[in-house]
Design a protein around this motif. Structure first.
Motif, PDB file in Angstrom:
ATOM      1  N   CYS A  84     -21.253  -5.398   3.039  1.00  0.00           N
ATOM      2  CA  CYS A  84     -20.354  -6.175   2.183  1.00  0.00           C
ATOM      3  C   CYS A  84     -19.298  -5.431   1.537  1.00  0.00           C
ATOM      4  CB  CYS A  84     -21.375  -6.931   1.109  1.00  0.00           C
ATOM      5  SG  CYS A  84     -22.333  -8.166   1.823  1.00  0.00           S
ATOM      6  N   GLY A  85     -19.718  -4.168   1.338  1.00  0.00           N
ATOM      7  CA  GLY A  85     -18.711  -3.243   0.584  1.00  0.00           C
ATOM      8  C   GLY A  85     -17.798  -2.788   1.321  1.00  0.00           C
ATOM      9  N   ALA A  86     -17.956  -2.536   2.610  1.00  0.00           N
ATOM     10  CA  ALA A  86     -16.988  -2.050   3.793  1.00  0.00           C
ATOM     11  C   ALA A  86     -16.108  -3.507   4.138  1.00  0.00           C
ATOM     12  CB  ALA A  86     -17.585  -1.668   5.041  1.00  0.00           C
ATOM     13  N   GLY A  87     -16.774  -4.608   4.109  1.00  0.00           N
ATOM     14  CA  GLY A  87     -16.080  -5.707   4.515  1.00  0.00           C
ATOM     15  C   GLY A  87     -15.053  -6.231   3.450  1.00  0.00           C
ATOM     16  N   VAL A  88     -15.291  -6.025   2.255  1.00  0.00           N
ATOM     17  CA  VAL A  88     -13.973  -6.158   1.130  1.00  0.00           C
ATOM     18  C   VAL A  88     -13.298  -5.249   1.339  1.00  0.00           C
ATOM     19  CG1 VAL A  88     -13.671  -5.982  -1.249  1.00  0.00           C
ATOM     20  CG2 VAL A  88     -15.730  -7.292  -0.426  1.00  0.00           C
ATOM     21  N   VAL A  89     -13.417  -3.952   1.787  1.00  0.00           N
ATOM     22  CA  VAL A  89     -12.391  -3.038   1.961  1.00  0.00           C
ATOM     23  C   VAL A  89     -11.301  -3.567   2.988  1.00  0.00           C
ATOM     24  CG1 VAL A  89     -11.619  -0.662   2.705  1.00  0.00           C
ATOM     25  CG2 VAL A  89     -13.526  -1.026   1.180  1.00  0.00           C
ATOM     26  N   LYS A  90     -12.073  -3.829   3.969  1.00  0.00           N
ATOM     27  CA  LYS A  90     -11.233  -4.322   5.373  1.00  0.00           C
ATOM     28  C   LYS A  90     -10.549  -5.607   4.924  1.00  0.00           C
ATOM     29  CE  LYS A  90     -11.783  -6.171  10.154  1.00  0.00           C
ATOM     30  NZ  LYS A  90     -12.871  -6.338  11.144  1.00  0.00           N
ATOM     31  N   GLY A  91     -11.068  -6.518   3.952  1.00  0.00           N
ATOM     32  CA  GLY A  91     -10.273  -7.650   3.652  1.00  0.00           C
ATOM     33  C   GLY A  91      -9.230  -7.182   2.937  1.00  0.00           C
ATOM     34  N   PHE A  92      -9.190  -6.079   1.944  1.00  0.00           N
ATOM     35  CA  PHE A  92      -8.020  -5.845   1.180  1.00  0.00           C
ATOM     36  C   PHE A  92      -7.085  -4.792   2.364  1.00  0.00           C
ATOM     37  CE2 PHE A  92     -10.311  -5.097  -3.126  1.00  0.00           C
ATOM     38  CZ  PHE A  92     -10.389  -6.511  -3.196  1.00  0.00           C
ATOM     39  N   ILE A  93      -7.482  -4.333   3.021  1.00  0.00           N
ATOM     40  CA  ILE A  93      -6.374  -3.506   3.692  1.00  0.00           C
ATOM     41  C   ILE A  93      -5.671  -4.475   5.137  1.00  0.00           C
ATOM     42  CG2 ILE A  93      -6.174  -1.436   5.436  1.00  0.00           C
ATOM     43  CD1 ILE A  93      -8.305   0.032   3.501  1.00  0.00           C
ATOM     44  N   GLY A  94      -6.772  -5.165   5.508  1.00  0.00           N
ATOM     45  CA  GLY A  94      -6.299  -5.837   6.657  1.00  0.00           C
ATOM     46  C   GLY A  94      -6.809  -5.446   7.933  1.00  0.00           C
ATOM     47  N   SER A 130      -5.857  -5.161  11.213  1.00  0.00           N
ATOM     48  CA  SER A 130      -5.171  -4.155  12.101  1.00  0.00           C
ATOM     49  C   SER A 130      -5.099  -2.655  11.595  1.00  0.00           C
ATOM     50  CB  SER A 130      -3.739  -4.795  12.490  1.00  0.00           C
ATOM     51  OG  SER A 130      -3.040  -4.922  11.385  1.00  0.00           O
ATOM     52  N   ARG A 131      -4.842  -2.790  10.153  1.00  0.00           N
ATOM     53  CA  ARG A 131      -4.500  -1.452   9.697  1.00  0.00           C
ATOM     54  C   ARG A 131      -5.831  -0.800   9.265  1.00  0.00           C
ATOM     55  NH1 ARG A 131      -1.644  -0.546   3.768  1.00  0.00           N
ATOM     56  NH2 ARG A 131      -0.916   1.804   4.510  1.00  0.00           N
ATOM     57  N   TYR A 132      -6.647  -1.492   9.181  1.00  0.00           N
ATOM     58  CA  TYR A 132      -8.368  -1.095   8.936  1.00  0.00           C
ATOM     59  C   TYR A 132      -8.888  -0.446  10.090  1.00  0.00           C
ATOM     60  CZ  TYR A 132     -13.113  -0.799   7.776  1.00  0.00           C
ATOM     61  OH  TYR A 132     -14.755  -0.467   7.352  1.00  0.00           O
ATOM     62  N   SER A 133      -8.577  -1.061  11.349  1.00  0.00           N
ATOM     63  CA  SER A 133      -9.004  -0.624  12.666  1.00  0.00           C
ATOM     64  C   SER A 133      -8.144   0.859  12.794  1.00  0.00           C
ATOM     65  CB  SER A 133      -8.672  -1.734  13.822  1.00  0.00           C
ATOM     66  OG  SER A 133      -9.576  -2.675  13.639  1.00  0.00           O
ATOM     67  N   ALA A 134      -6.863   0.764  12.822  1.00  0.00           N
ATOM     68  CA  ALA A 134      -6.144   1.708  13.037  1.00  0.00           C
ATOM     69  C   ALA A 134      -6.487   3.017  12.398  1.00  0.00           C
ATOM     70  CB  ALA A 134      -4.517   1.677  12.810  1.00  0.00           C
ATOM     71  N   LEU A 135      -7.020   2.649  11.122  1.00  0.00           N
ATOM     72  CA  LEU A 135      -7.431   3.889  10.306  1.00  0.00           C
ATOM     73  C   LEU A 135      -8.819   4.705  10.417  1.00  0.00           C
ATOM     74  CD1 LEU A 135      -5.547   2.803   6.892  1.00  0.00           C
ATOM     75  CD2 LEU A 135      -4.797   4.618   8.569  1.00  0.00           C
ATOM     76  N   GLY A 136      -9.531   3.911  11.317  1.00  0.00           N
ATOM     77  CA  GLY A 136     -10.770   4.343  11.742  1.00  0.00           C
ATOM     78  C   GLY A 136     -11.871   3.542  10.915  1.00  0.00           C
ATOM     79  N   GLY A 137     -11.500   2.756   9.890  1.00  0.00           N
ATOM     80  CA  GLY A 137     -12.640   2.047   9.115  1.00  0.00           C
ATOM     81  C   GLY A 137     -13.504   2.658   8.444  1.00  0.00           C
ATOM     82  N   ILE A 161     -20.320  -1.473  11.373  1.00  0.00           N
ATOM     83  CA  ILE A 161     -20.598  -2.542  11.600  1.00  0.00           C
ATOM     84  C   ILE A 161     -19.119  -3.280  11.270  1.00  0.00           C
ATOM     85  CG2 ILE A 161     -21.334  -4.928  10.668  1.00  0.00           C
ATOM     86  CD1 ILE A 161     -24.165  -3.723  10.536  1.00  0.00           C
ATOM     87  N   ILE A 162     -18.673  -3.040  10.233  1.00  0.00           N
ATOM     88  CA  ILE A 162     -17.209  -3.675   9.938  1.00  0.00           C
ATOM     89  C   ILE A 162     -16.062  -3.201  10.908  1.00  0.00           C
ATOM     90  CG2 ILE A 162     -15.529  -4.100   8.233  1.00  0.00           C
ATOM     91  CD1 ILE A 162     -18.242  -5.707   7.843  1.00  0.00           C
ATOM     92  N   PHE A 163     -16.140  -1.783  11.249  1.00  0.00           N
ATOM     93  CA  PHE A 163     -15.002  -1.203  12.126  1.00  0.00           C
ATOM     94  C   PHE A 163     -15.387  -1.747  13.708  1.00  0.00           C
ATOM     95  CE2 PHE A 163     -13.562   2.738  14.509  1.00  0.00           C
ATOM     96  CZ  PHE A 163     -12.321   2.365  14.564  1.00  0.00           C
ATOM     97  N   ASN A 164     -16.692  -1.757  13.974  1.00  0.00           N
ATOM     98  CA  ASN A 164     -17.213  -2.176  15.316  1.00  0.00           C
ATOM     99  C   ASN A 164     -16.365  -1.939  16.457  1.00  0.00           C
ATOM    100  OD1 ASN A 164     -18.979  -3.704  16.512  1.00  0.00           O
ATOM    101  ND2 ASN A 164     -17.762  -5.893  16.517  1.00  0.00           N
ATOM    102  N   LYS A 165     -16.342  -0.704  16.529  1.00  0.00           N
ATOM    103  CA  LYS A 165     -15.619   0.050  17.861  1.00  0.00           C
ATOM    104  C   LYS A 165     -16.500   0.824  18.474  1.00  0.00           C
ATOM    105  CE  LYS A 165     -11.491  -1.967  17.022  1.00  0.00           C
ATOM    106  NZ  LYS A 165     -10.731  -2.984  17.707  1.00  0.00           N
ATOM    107  N   ASP A 166     -16.495   1.171  19.770  1.00  0.00           N
ATOM    108  CA  ASP A 166     -17.236   2.014  20.456  1.00  0.00           C
ATOM    109  C   ASP A 166     -17.328   3.320  19.973  1.00  0.00           C
ATOM    110  OD1 ASP A 166     -17.795   0.094  22.310  1.00  0.00           O
ATOM    111  OD2 ASP A 166     -16.497   0.783  23.814  1.00  0.00           O
ATOM    112  N   LYS A 167     -16.130   3.908  19.291  1.00  0.00           N
ATOM    113  CA  LYS A 167     -16.142   5.057  18.789  1.00  0.00           C
ATOM    114  C   LYS A 167     -17.222   5.250  17.723  1.00  0.00           C
ATOM    115  CE  LYS A 167     -12.976   8.137  16.524  1.00  0.00           C
ATOM    116  NZ  LYS A 167     -11.531   8.639  16.040  1.00  0.00           N
TER     117      LYS A 167
END
Length: 288
Positions: free
Chosen positions: A147-157, A159-166, A247-253
């Motif tokens: 939930c904490g990481a999810g809120v950060v993603k909601g604040f940042i957006g 596309s930007r969250y994914s670009a920055l590595g989450g 989980i929130i970033f959810n990329k293979d990396k």
């Protein structure tokens, strides 16, 4: 004045520095402290107690706040082309260590202030918490981290969250998976060993004339480990923190090396529990 000097003298000599060795140490009956009883493996009564669920809620909220502050700090550093424009790695270390200090201070009396499945696992091995409570804490810690990481993603957006590595933990280029695993094991050992030392009943009794705030050395341990290992793995030493960000970033990396951030911390916690119980306290060798 004479009375005060006498008090100081007595306080300094209340606990003798001369410790018995060999069998004398194992058969010593008089203690200047009380060893807390071991927690039961399974305690069904906990499941009907409000304090049990209250502690779980506190663990959830604490881990939520931990991820919110720490991942936001990581995002702020990563988004700048040069770390000199931000708080840098030192700022990241302060964010993680400072939040642990604050949250352990706030929740120690409710849920033990673990905020980390590896710490909970280490304390379970030392029979400080029951299996029931340990599993419940770990689940709530992981949910809070997500939930904490999810809120950060909601604040940042998104596309930007994914670009920055989450803020996800990965083994950075230039380091092997073995190096990453070793860094996680040693880093978690430092943290869990500090937790055991800061909360040890014997230490509190012997150092009763010196006020010690247990969350402070724990927070500093997290700070120092982050300074050392952030360039290697981003510093996990907390499976809930790594899981929430992955989980929130959810990329293979994020998933390729994710096992390192569970195996490393749990092995480190196991070693710290064994070292403290067997070497530092010699509890298995003491007479009942």
């Amino acid at each position: 004045m004479e009375g005060k000097e006498e008090d100081v003298r007595l306080g300094a000599n209340m606990f003798s520095e001369r410790q018995p060795i060999g069998t004398a140490a194992q058969s010593q009956e008089e203690k200047d402290y009380t060893e807390p009883p071991s927690a039961p493996l399974f305690e069904p009564g906990e499941l009907t107690s409000w304090s049990f669920y209250r502690a779980g809620i506190a663990a959830f909220v604490a881990t939520f706040l931990f991820l919110y502050i720490s991942v936001l700090t990581v995002m702020g550093v990563v988004k700048e082309p040069t770390k000199c424009q931000t708080v840098g790695i030192q700022g990241i270390a302060w964010a993680f260590g400072g939040m642990i200090f604050v949250l352990v201070y706030c929740t120690a009396g409710i849920c033990g202030g673990h905020i980390n499945p590896a710490v909970t696992f280490g304390l379970f091995l030392a029979r400080k918490v029951s299996l029931t409570r340990a599993v419940f804490y770990m689940v709530m810690q992981c949910l809070g981290a997500i939930c904490g990481a999810g809120v950060v993603k909601g604040f940042i957006g998104k596309s930007r969250y994914s670009a920055l590595g989450g803020g996800a933990n990965v083994v950075n280029p230039g380091y092997t998976k073995g190096s990453g695993l070793g860094a996680e094991i040693v880093g978690t050992f430092v943290l869990v060993y500090t937790v055991f030392s800061a909360t040890d009943a014997k230490r509190r009794a012997r150092d009763s004339h010196v006020p010690i705030l247990a969350p402070l050395p724990i927070g500093f341990a997290v700070f120092l480990v982050h300074l050392a290992t952030t360039p290697i793995t981003g510093t996990g030493i907390n499976p809930a923190r790594s899981l929430g960000a992955a989980i929130i970033f959810n990329k293979d990396k994020a998933w390729d090396d994710h096992w390192i951030f569970w195996v490393g911390p749990f092995v480190g916690a196991l070693l710290a529990a064994l070292y403290h119980q067997v070497i530092i306290r010699a509890i298995p060798f003491k007479s009942k």
